[in-house]
Design an enzyme around this catalytic site. Structure first.
Site, PDB file in Angstrom:
ATOM      1  N   TYR A  61      45.581  41.188  27.023  1.00  0.00           N
ATOM      2  CA  TYR A  61      45.264  42.452  27.677  1.00  0.00           C
ATOM      3  C   TYR A  61      45.947  43.620  26.942  1.00  0.00           C
ATOM      4  O   TYR A  61      45.305  44.597  26.552  1.00  0.00           O
ATOM      5  CB  TYR A  61      45.706  42.417  29.154  1.00  0.00           C
ATOM      6  CG  TYR A  61      45.697  43.780  29.794  1.00  0.00           C
ATOM      7  CD1 TYR A  61      44.506  44.475  29.939  1.00  0.00           C
ATOM      8  CD2 TYR A  61      46.882  44.389  30.203  1.00  0.00           C
ATOM      9  CE1 TYR A  61      44.496  45.756  30.492  1.00  0.00           C
ATOM     10  CE2 TYR A  61      46.872  45.657  30.761  1.00  0.00           C
ATOM     11  CZ  TYR A  61      45.686  46.334  30.900  1.00  0.00           C
ATOM     12  OH  TYR A  61      45.678  47.593  31.430  1.00  0.00           O
TER      13      TYR A  61
ATOM     14  N   ASN B 221      30.224  50.205  36.445  1.00  0.00           N
ATOM     15  CA  ASN B 221      29.313  49.110  36.837  1.00  0.00           C
ATOM     16  C   ASN B 221      29.561  48.649  38.284  1.00  0.00           C
ATOM     17  O   ASN B 221      28.867  47.749  38.770  1.00  0.00           O
ATOM     18  CB  ASN B 221      29.414  47.929  35.863  1.00  0.00           C
ATOM     19  CG  ASN B 221      30.794  47.305  35.837  1.00  0.00           C
ATOM     20  OD1 ASN B 221      31.632  47.583  36.698  1.00  0.00           O
ATOM     21  ND2 ASN B 221      31.047  46.460  34.855  1.00  0.00           N
ATOM     22  N   LEU B 222      30.539  49.264  38.940  1.00  0.00           N
ATOM     23  CA  LEU B 222      30.880  48.958  40.340  1.00  0.00           C
ATOM     24  C   LEU B 222      31.255  47.495  40.559  1.00  0.00           C
ATOM     25  O   LEU B 222      31.171  47.003  41.677  1.00  0.00           O
ATOM     26  CB  LEU B 222      29.753  49.368  41.303  1.00  0.00           C
ATOM     27  CG  LEU B 222      29.455  50.869  41.404  1.00  0.00           C
ATOM     28  CD1 LEU B 222      28.461  51.152  42.544  1.00  0.00           C
ATOM     29  CD2 LEU B 222      30.721  51.701  41.625  1.00  0.00           C
TER      30      LEU B 222
ATOM     31  N   ASP C 124      54.216  37.595  32.032  1.00  0.00           N
ATOM     32  CA  ASP C 124      54.992  38.655  32.686  1.00  0.00           C
ATOM     33  C   ASP C 124      56.310  38.917  31.949  1.00  0.00           C
ATOM     34  O   ASP C 124      57.180  38.048  31.923  1.00  0.00           O
ATOM     35  CB  ASP C 124      55.352  38.243  34.131  1.00  0.00           C
ATOM     36  CG  ASP C 124      54.249  38.560  35.117  1.00  0.00           C
ATOM     37  OD1 ASP C 124      53.346  39.360  34.779  1.00  0.00           O
ATOM     38  OD2 ASP C 124      54.300  38.006  36.234  1.00  0.00           O
TER      39      ASP C 124
ATOM     40  N   SER D  75      41.742  44.324  33.580  1.00  0.00           N
ATOM     41  CA  SER D  75      43.125  44.833  33.575  1.00  0.00           C
ATOM     42  C   SER D  75      44.178  43.854  34.073  1.00  0.00           C
ATOM     43  O   SER D  75      45.245  44.272  34.474  1.00  0.00           O
ATOM     44  CB  SER D  75      43.185  46.113  34.400  1.00  0.00           C
ATOM     45  OG  SER D  75      42.829  45.818  35.734  1.00  0.00           O
TER      46      SER D  75
ATOM     47  N   GLY E 236      34.846  48.848  40.964  1.00  0.00           N
ATOM     48  CA  GLY E 236      34.869  50.190  41.542  1.00  0.00           C
ATOM     49  C   GLY E 236      34.093  50.273  42.845  1.00  0.00           C
ATOM     50  O   GLY E 236      33.384  49.337  43.233  1.00  0.00           O
TER      51      GLY E 236
ATOM     52  N   ASN F 273      53.435  50.852  36.231  1.00  0.00           N
ATOM     53  CA  ASN F 273      52.690  50.242  37.351  1.00  0.00           C
ATOM     54  C   ASN F 273      52.135  51.295  38.303  1.00  0.00           C
ATOM     55  O   ASN F 273      52.895  51.863  39.104  1.00  0.00           O
ATOM     56  CB  ASN F 273      53.577  49.255  38.092  1.00  0.00           C
ATOM     57  CG  ASN F 273      53.782  47.992  37.277  1.00  0.00           C
ATOM     58  OD1 ASN F 273      54.312  48.042  36.174  1.00  0.00           O
ATOM     59  ND2 ASN F 273      53.327  46.872  37.796  1.00  0.00           N
TER      60      ASN F 273
ATOM     61  N   ALA G 214      37.734  48.851  32.272  1.00  0.00           N
ATOM     62  CA  ALA G 214      38.381  47.759  31.535  1.00  0.00           C
ATOM     63  C   ALA G 214      38.712  46.612  32.475  1.00  0.00           C
ATOM     64  O   ALA G 214      38.833  46.800  33.687  1.00  0.00           O
ATOM     65  CB  ALA G 214      39.676  48.256  30.889  1.00  0.00           C
TER      66      ALA G 214
HETATM   67  N1  UDP Z   1      54.152  39.710  41.515  1.00  0.00           N
HETATM   68  C1  UDP Z   1      54.603  38.729  42.388  1.00  0.00           C
HETATM   69  N2  UDP Z   1      53.740  38.224  43.301  1.00  0.00           N
HETATM   70  C2  UDP Z   1      52.438  38.631  43.408  1.00  0.00           C
HETATM   71  C3  UDP Z   1      51.988  39.645  42.525  1.00  0.00           C
HETATM   72  C4  UDP Z   1      52.892  40.166  41.583  1.00  0.00           C
HETATM   73  O1  UDP Z   1      55.758  38.305  42.334  1.00  0.00           O
HETATM   74  O2  UDP Z   1      51.686  38.096  44.254  1.00  0.00           O
HETATM   75  C5  UDP Z   1      55.085  40.272  40.513  1.00  0.00           C
HETATM   76  C6  UDP Z   1      54.627  40.081  39.081  1.00  0.00           C
HETATM   77  O3  UDP Z   1      55.117  38.866  38.564  1.00  0.00           O
HETATM   78  C7  UDP Z   1      55.245  41.297  38.394  1.00  0.00           C
HETATM   79  C8  UDP Z   1      55.286  42.362  39.479  1.00  0.00           C
HETATM   80  O4  UDP Z   1      55.129  41.665  40.719  1.00  0.00           O
HETATM   81  O5  UDP Z   1      56.576  41.028  38.009  1.00  0.00           O
HETATM   82  C9  UDP Z   1      54.173  43.382  39.361  1.00  0.00           C
HETATM   83  O6  UDP Z   1      52.962  42.681  39.198  1.00  0.00           O
HETATM   84  P1  UDP Z   1      51.565  43.391  39.272  1.00  0.00           P
HETATM   85  O7  UDP Z   1      50.513  42.325  39.127  1.00  0.00           O
HETATM   86  O8  UDP Z   1      51.504  44.263  40.463  1.00  0.00           O
HETATM   87  O9  UDP Z   1      51.537  44.366  37.999  1.00  0.00           O
HETATM   88  P2  UDP Z   1      51.775  44.086  36.424  1.00  0.00           P
HETATM   89  O10 UDP Z   1      53.219  44.402  36.182  1.00  0.00           O
HETATM   90  O11 UDP Z   1      51.403  42.682  36.124  1.00  0.00           O
HETATM   91  O12 UDP Z   1      50.878  45.065  35.784  1.00  0.00           O
END
Ligand code: UDP
Length: 329
Positions: free
Chosen positions: A141, A32-33, A283, A77, A36, A170, A75
């Site tokens: 999620y 759906n862009l 987190d 995410s 993307g 990640n 999705a």
């Molecule tokens: N994080 C952070 N500051 C930001 C974005 C992310 O400290 O501005 C931390 C976040 O708490 C996590 C890690 O970086 O521990 C990776 O986060 P990200 O959102 O990249 O991926 P996720 O693990 O949530 O899929």
């Protein structure tokens, strides 16, 4: 192979599309862009711009000739957003994902690859996380992806649909040839944000919590290069000829938020202004994958084992696209 890729114009999806295209597959993207970008795709790849929830459009796409498989990336995410809008995530991700599987079964699609997630594991007691680690999603999620995984189990058992659930840790980095990189709007992921802070494209990086039970108090994640993820999809497509599979996908080593910041400083040669703030809801402290199973069963090996190499590709892409897609510098 003739393959339909939902969400194929997104970050991971477009890198997988390039890998399929490179080996000569006939790929059609359904996107759906909203997140993307057309520019992320090979110019000769057909794009169907439509919502996953548009039954008529989806039916028309799946009914248009024979499909060897569907790869499903489309999705929502974001873990943090899902903690604020749980039912939005459950209905959009799980609801539409399950309907997609139903449509695939009705249209006789034999193979299905799911973009799944480490968020299935919430707060795992032991690391690295294997496919046998207890599943306990820490967020709606993660829960939404688990529901799709379960639907695939029944689609195989009852209808013989062969599937692979690929649980990414990640995803990071950019295509080493610079054809596709990370451009979320708004960006919430750590590596692109730290890079932007290094390049002066944003004032600072805020670190979400330094009181986690980890050596430096910040969260530890397993960053895996997006091109390595793409190759894993190719390996999984071949492997499911022998039966459905579920694999964890990471590089096998964990890095804290502060280590990521230091890596970007090393690779860019610039200092990153940072500030510690409160934890972000949802987190988990540590998410590190064991990818032994996919390595053993398919021979997949990540090319980008070192965080600095992953960061270098992301930095190169950002320097060539300081405003993201559509505004290449
Ligand atoms: N994080 C952070 N500051 C930001 C974005 C992310 O400290 O501005 C931390 C976040 O708490 C996590 C890690 O970086 O521990 C990776 O986060 P990200 O959102 O990249 O991926 P996720 O693990 O949530 O899929």
């Amino acid at each position: 192979m003739r393959l339909l890729v939902t969400g194929g114009a997104g970050y991971v999806g477009s890198n997988v599309v390039w890998a399929l295209h490179d080996r000569g597959d006939d790929v059609v993207v359904y996107d759906n862009l909203r997140q993307g970008h057309r520019e992320a795709l090979p110019p000769d790849v057909r794009l169907i711009e439509a919502e996953l929830g548009d039954d008529a459009a989806l039916d028309a796409a799946l009914g248009d000739g024979h499909w060897d498989g569907v790869l499903h990336f489309a999705a929502l995410s974001l873990v943090g957003e899902s903690m604020q809008r749980p039912f939005h995530y459950l209905t959009e991700n799980a609801g539409l994902g399950i309907r997609l599987i139903d449509s695939c079964v009705r249209h006789g699609v034999g193979r299905f690859i799911l973009s799944s997630t480490a968020a299935l594991f919430g707060n795992a007691e032991n690391t690295p996380i294997t496919e046998k680690t207890r599943i306990d999603p820490g967020s709606p999620y993660g829960e939404s992806k688990l529901m799709i995984e379960r639907a695939l189990h029944w689609a195989d058992r009852i209808h013989g649909l062969r599937y692979a659930c690929l649980r990414y840790f990640n995803a990071a980095g950019a295509d080493p040839e610079g054809r596709s990189g990370e451009d979320h709007r708004p960006e919430t992921h750590l590596i692109p944000l730290v890079i932007d802070a290094a390049l002066g494209l944003r004032p600072e990086i805020v670190v979400f919590g330094d009181d986690y039970p980890t050596p430096d108090g910040t969260c530890i994640r397993d960053y895996v290069h997006v091109s390595d993820l793409a190759q894993a999809h190719l390996a999984a497509l071949a492997r499911i000829e022998a039966g459905s599979v579920t694999y964890n996908l990471g590089s096998g080593s964990g890095h804290s938020v502060l280590e990521v910041i230091r890596s970007v400083e090393r690779v860019s040669g610039r200092q990153v202004p940072m500030r510690i703030v409160e934890r972000r809801a949802g987190d988990p402290a540590v998410l590190v994958a064991s990818s032994s199973l996919i390595r053993e069963e398919t021979g997949w090996t990540p090319r980008f084992g070192q965080l600095d190499d992953i960061v270098a590709t992301a930095l190169a892409w950002r320097k060539s696209h300081p405003n993201g897609y559509g505004n290449a510098g």
